[in-house]
Design a protein around this motif. Structure first.
Motif, PDB file in Angstrom:
ATOM      1  N   LYS A 258     -42.804  -8.130 -59.943  1.00  0.00           N
ATOM      2  CA  LYS A 258     -43.000  -9.227 -60.884  1.00  0.00           C
ATOM      3  C   LYS A 258     -41.738 -10.067 -60.984  1.00  0.00           C
ATOM      4  N   ALA A 259     -41.910 -11.346 -61.250  1.00  0.00           N
ATOM      5  CA  ALA A 259     -40.758 -12.239 -61.396  1.00  0.00           C
ATOM      6  C   ALA A 259     -39.933 -11.818 -62.604  1.00  0.00           C
ATOM      7  N   PRO A 260     -38.608 -11.730 -62.479  1.00  0.00           N
ATOM      8  CA  PRO A 260     -37.751 -11.326 -63.601  1.00  0.00           C
ATOM      9  C   PRO A 260     -37.851 -12.298 -64.774  1.00  0.00           C
ATOM     10  N   VAL A 261     -37.723 -11.770 -65.968  1.00  0.00           N
ATOM     11  CA  VAL A 261     -37.818 -12.564 -67.192  1.00  0.00           C
ATOM     12  C   VAL A 261     -36.425 -12.977 -67.642  1.00  0.00           C
ATOM     13  N   TYR A 262     -36.283 -14.252 -68.037  1.00  0.00           N
ATOM     14  CA  TYR A 262     -35.072 -14.701 -68.716  1.00  0.00           C
ATOM     15  C   TYR A 262     -35.220 -14.331 -70.190  1.00  0.00           C
ATOM     16  N   LYS A 263     -34.472 -13.375 -70.652  1.00  0.00           N
ATOM     17  CA  LYS A 263     -34.592 -12.920 -72.033  1.00  0.00           C
ATOM     18  C   LYS A 263     -33.699 -13.764 -72.926  1.00  0.00           C
ATOM     19  N   MET A 264     -34.312 -14.770 -73.575  1.00  0.00           N
ATOM     20  CA  MET A 264     -33.550 -15.665 -74.432  1.00  0.00           C
ATOM     21  C   MET A 264     -32.847 -14.910 -75.561  1.00  0.00           C
ATOM     22  N   SER A 265     -33.444 -13.792 -75.997  1.00  0.00           N
ATOM     23  CA  SER A 265     -32.848 -13.027 -77.093  1.00  0.00           C
ATOM     24  C   SER A 265     -31.563 -12.339 -76.673  1.00  0.00           C
ATOM     25  N   SER A 266     -31.284 -12.297 -75.369  1.00  0.00           N
ATOM     26  CA  SER A 266     -30.073 -11.638 -74.878  1.00  0.00           C
ATOM     27  C   SER A 266     -28.879 -12.578 -74.794  1.00  0.00           C
ATOM     28  N   ILE A 267     -29.093 -13.863 -75.106  1.00  0.00           N
ATOM     29  CA  ILE A 267     -27.983 -14.815 -75.060  1.00  0.00           C
ATOM     30  C   ILE A 267     -26.968 -14.444 -76.135  1.00  0.00           C
ATOM     31  N   HIS A 268     -25.747 -14.212 -75.718  1.00  0.00           N
ATOM     32  CA  HIS A 268     -24.732 -13.711 -76.642  1.00  0.00           C
ATOM     33  C   HIS A 268     -23.504 -14.601 -76.696  1.00  0.00           C
ATOM     34  N   VAL A 269     -23.547 -15.730 -76.019  1.00  0.00           N
ATOM     35  CA  VAL A 269     -22.357 -16.552 -75.909  1.00  0.00           C
ATOM     36  C   VAL A 269     -21.970 -17.130 -77.274  1.00  0.00           C
ATOM     37  N   ASP A 270     -20.683 -17.078 -77.565  1.00  0.00           N
ATOM     38  CA  ASP A 270     -20.150 -17.573 -78.832  1.00  0.00           C
ATOM     39  C   ASP A 270     -19.852 -19.067 -78.707  1.00  0.00           C
ATOM     40  N   VAL A 271     -20.915 -19.867 -78.609  1.00  0.00           N
ATOM     41  CA  VAL A 271     -20.797 -21.309 -78.439  1.00  0.00           C
ATOM     42  C   VAL A 271     -21.719 -21.989 -79.446  1.00  0.00           C
ATOM     43  N   PRO A 272     -21.246 -23.026 -80.149  1.00  0.00           N
ATOM     44  CA  PRO A 272     -22.121 -23.744 -81.073  1.00  0.00           C
ATOM     45  C   PRO A 272     -23.338 -24.309 -80.348  1.00  0.00           C
ATOM     46  N   MET A 273     -24.519 -24.111 -80.934  1.00  0.00           N
ATOM     47  CA  MET A 273     -25.761 -24.607 -80.338  1.00  0.00           C
ATOM     48  C   MET A 273     -26.531 -25.408 -81.373  1.00  0.00           C
ATOM     49  N   LEU A 274     -27.112 -26.514 -80.936  1.00  0.00           N
ATOM     50  CA  LEU A 274     -27.916 -27.365 -81.799  1.00  0.00           C
ATOM     51  C   LEU A 274     -29.244 -27.631 -81.118  1.00  0.00           C
ATOM     52  N   LEU A 275     -30.334 -27.525 -81.865  1.00  0.00           N
ATOM     53  CA  LEU A 275     -31.654 -27.845 -81.342  1.00  0.00           C
ATOM     54  C   LEU A 275     -32.309 -28.858 -82.271  1.00  0.00           C
ATOM     55  N   SER A 276     -32.855 -29.926 -81.712  1.00  0.00           N
ATOM     56  CA  SER A 276     -33.545 -30.925 -82.530  1.00  0.00           C
ATOM     57  C   SER A 276     -34.915 -31.211 -81.929  1.00  0.00           C
ATOM     58  N   TYR A 277     -35.865 -31.479 -82.812  1.00  0.00           N
ATOM     59  CA  TYR A 277     -37.203 -31.778 -82.344  1.00  0.00           C
ATOM     60  C   TYR A 277     -37.894 -32.677 -83.345  1.00  0.00           C
ATOM     61  N   GLY A 278     -38.939 -33.393 -82.903  1.00  0.00           N
ATOM     62  CA  GLY A 278     -39.633 -34.340 -83.749  1.00  0.00           C
ATOM     63  C   GLY A 278     -40.460 -33.655 -84.810  1.00  0.00           C
ATOM     64  N   GLY A 279     -40.414 -34.176 -86.023  1.00  0.00           N
ATOM     65  CA  GLY A 279     -41.162 -33.590 -87.118  1.00  0.00           C
ATOM     66  C   GLY A 279     -42.661 -33.640 -86.917  1.00  0.00           C
ATOM     67  N   ARG A 280     -43.145 -34.569 -86.084  1.00  0.00           N
ATOM     68  CA  ARG A 280     -44.569 -34.657 -85.797  1.00  0.00           C
ATOM     69  C   ARG A 280     -44.958 -33.822 -84.582  1.00  0.00           C
ATOM     70  N   ASP A 281     -43.976 -33.211 -83.931  1.00  0.00           N
ATOM     71  CA  ASP A 281     -44.281 -32.356 -82.788  1.00  0.00           C
ATOM     72  C   ASP A 281     -44.949 -31.074 -83.250  1.00  0.00           C
ATOM     73  N   ASP A 282     -45.729 -30.465 -82.339  1.00  0.00           N
ATOM     74  CA  ASP A 282     -46.177 -29.107 -82.598  1.00  0.00           C
ATOM     75  C   ASP A 282     -44.976 -28.198 -82.390  1.00  0.00           C
ATOM     76  N   SER A 283     -44.520 -27.588 -83.477  1.00  0.00           N
ATOM     77  CA  SER A 283     -43.234 -26.894 -83.443  1.00  0.00           C
ATOM     78  C   SER A 283     -43.346 -25.411 -83.115  1.00  0.00           C
ATOM     79  N   GLY A 284     -44.545 -24.939 -82.758  1.00  0.00           N
ATOM     80  CA  GLY A 284     -44.722 -23.509 -82.532  1.00  0.00           C
ATOM     81  C   GLY A 284     -43.796 -22.945 -81.475  1.00  0.00           C
ATOM     82  N   ASP A 285     -43.662 -23.651 -80.339  1.00  0.00           N
ATOM     83  CA  ASP A 285     -42.808 -23.156 -79.260  1.00  0.00           C
ATOM     84  C   ASP A 285     -41.332 -23.252 -79.623  1.00  0.00           C
ATOM     85  N   VAL A 286     -40.957 -24.280 -80.399  1.00  0.00           N
ATOM     86  CA  VAL A 286     -39.569 -24.384 -80.851  1.00  0.00           C
ATOM     87  C   VAL A 286     -39.240 -23.241 -81.801  1.00  0.00           C
ATOM     88  N   GLU A 287     -40.164 -22.940 -82.703  1.00  0.00           N
ATOM     89  CA  GLU A 287     -39.940 -21.834 -83.634  1.00  0.00           C
ATOM     90  C   GLU A 287     -39.819 -20.513 -82.872  1.00  0.00           C
TER      91      GLU A 287
END
Length: 324
Positions: A258-287
């Motif tokens: 099977k293709a290896p999974v990128y485990k987003m929960s394993s990201i441990h880098v100590d770097v400021p991160m910002l995420l922005s999205y439209g209020g009218r977007d379906d936000s389920g995937d962002v959440e």
């Protein structure tokens, strides 16, 4: 790469300017950062605020067609997905800008290019050159996609159909892809009068004249395999490397069936991160992405900031610096 070393009138900064890298989304190129007026285009705005602006153009777009041995008419030229952008292109871009400036970069990625950056950070390869990362309309998970034609295309595995027809380049303006989209548009409930809206949903920030300017320069080509990879993300509900659909092929490339999974929960880098999205977007995937990232850093005990901006936009910050 394209560079705006300073803004009009010098740009309002002194000494060495902080480099910022702008990375466009899928099916467009770096021009998208510059299509509006200087007061409304992020590339010009940042240059005017004293940043050293670098704009990347992904392979297959108009400014990045060159290759040491292949021509764009060769199918081998298009045998890549965003896996290769993670493994080769993004590190080459970072190395080049870092060599030119000698400074860590602020990264601004839109749509699929947020996915590439997250996957690259997951592998721990950006630590020494990345100062902060901003994700605009972040894409990682696609399970909550709501646009009818987008869902239909993903379920058809877009490229897995077109690859069978021998289409290696996914050119939205080309006849093979146009015919493919026309076929999708014949399905009940699919309205393709406005194809752009059919794919990405209603845009509340663009007027008709802005769309006309956009369509004068965009969209741009990508590889069919890249579209297949995105369709697989929708289909499988996970962020994984390209699935060759055959166990022996996956074993050949990954050493597992099977293709290896990128485990987003394993990201441990100590770097400021910002995420922005439209209020009218379906936000389920962002959440879902936010939930995956919540333990990404030792800074997590600090409160997750959620601010509402004008026009219904939401801003998520993972570091107090970004409150300002």
């Amino acid at each position: 790469m394209q560079r705006i070393p300073e803004g009009r009138g010098g740009g309002g900064g002194r000494g060495r300017r902080q480099p910022v890298l702008l990375q466009h989304g899928v099916l467009v190129d770096g021009m998208t950062w510059l299509l509006n007026s200087p007061e409304e285009s992020l590339g010009f705005i940042l240059a005017g605020r004293g940043f050293d602006v670098w704009i990347a153009n992904s392979r297959g777009t108009r400014w990045s067609w060159g290759h040491v041995s292949l021509d764009s008419s060769d199918s081998a030229y298009w045998q890549w997905s965003w896996d290769e952008l993670v493994a080769y292109d993004l590190p080459a871009i970072f190395d080049f800008v870092y060599q030119q400036t000698g400074q860590k970069l602020d990264y601004v990625g839109r749509s699929m290019r947020t996915l590439i950056a997250l996957a690259y950070v997951f592998e721990g390869r950006l630590i020494d050159k990345l100062r902060s990362a901003a994700s605009l309309s972040p894409v990682a998970y696609l399970t909550h996609m709501t646009t009818p034609i987008g869902i239909l295309a993903a379920k058809a595995f877009i490229g897995e159909i077109t690859t069978g027809l021998g289409i290696a380049e996914f050119n939205p303006k080309g006849m093979p892809v146009t015919n493919f989209l026309k076929t999708l548009c014949k399905n009940p409930g699919i309205g393709c009068y406005d194809l752009m809206t059919s794919f990405i949903g209603k845009n509340y920030c663009l007027n008709e004249s802005t769309v006309e300017v956009f369509l004068k320069y965009e969209p741009q080509s990508t590889s069919t395999r890249n579209m297949v990879h995105l369709a697989q993300t929708f289909r499988d509900g996970s962020v994984s490397k390209y699935d060759y659909e055959r166990k022996y092929m996956n074993m050949r490339y990954y050493g597992q069936t099977k293709a290896p999974v990128y485990k987003m929960s394993s990201i441990h880098v100590d770097v400021p991160m910002l995420l922005s999205y439209g209020g009218r977007d379906d936000s389920g995937d962002v959440e879902l992405l936010l939930d995956s990232l919540k333990f990404h850093s030792p800074l997590r005990p600090r409160r997750l900031h959620h601010r509402r901006l004008r026009q219904g936009f939401r801003l998520r910050c993972y570091h107090p610096i970004l409150q300002h």
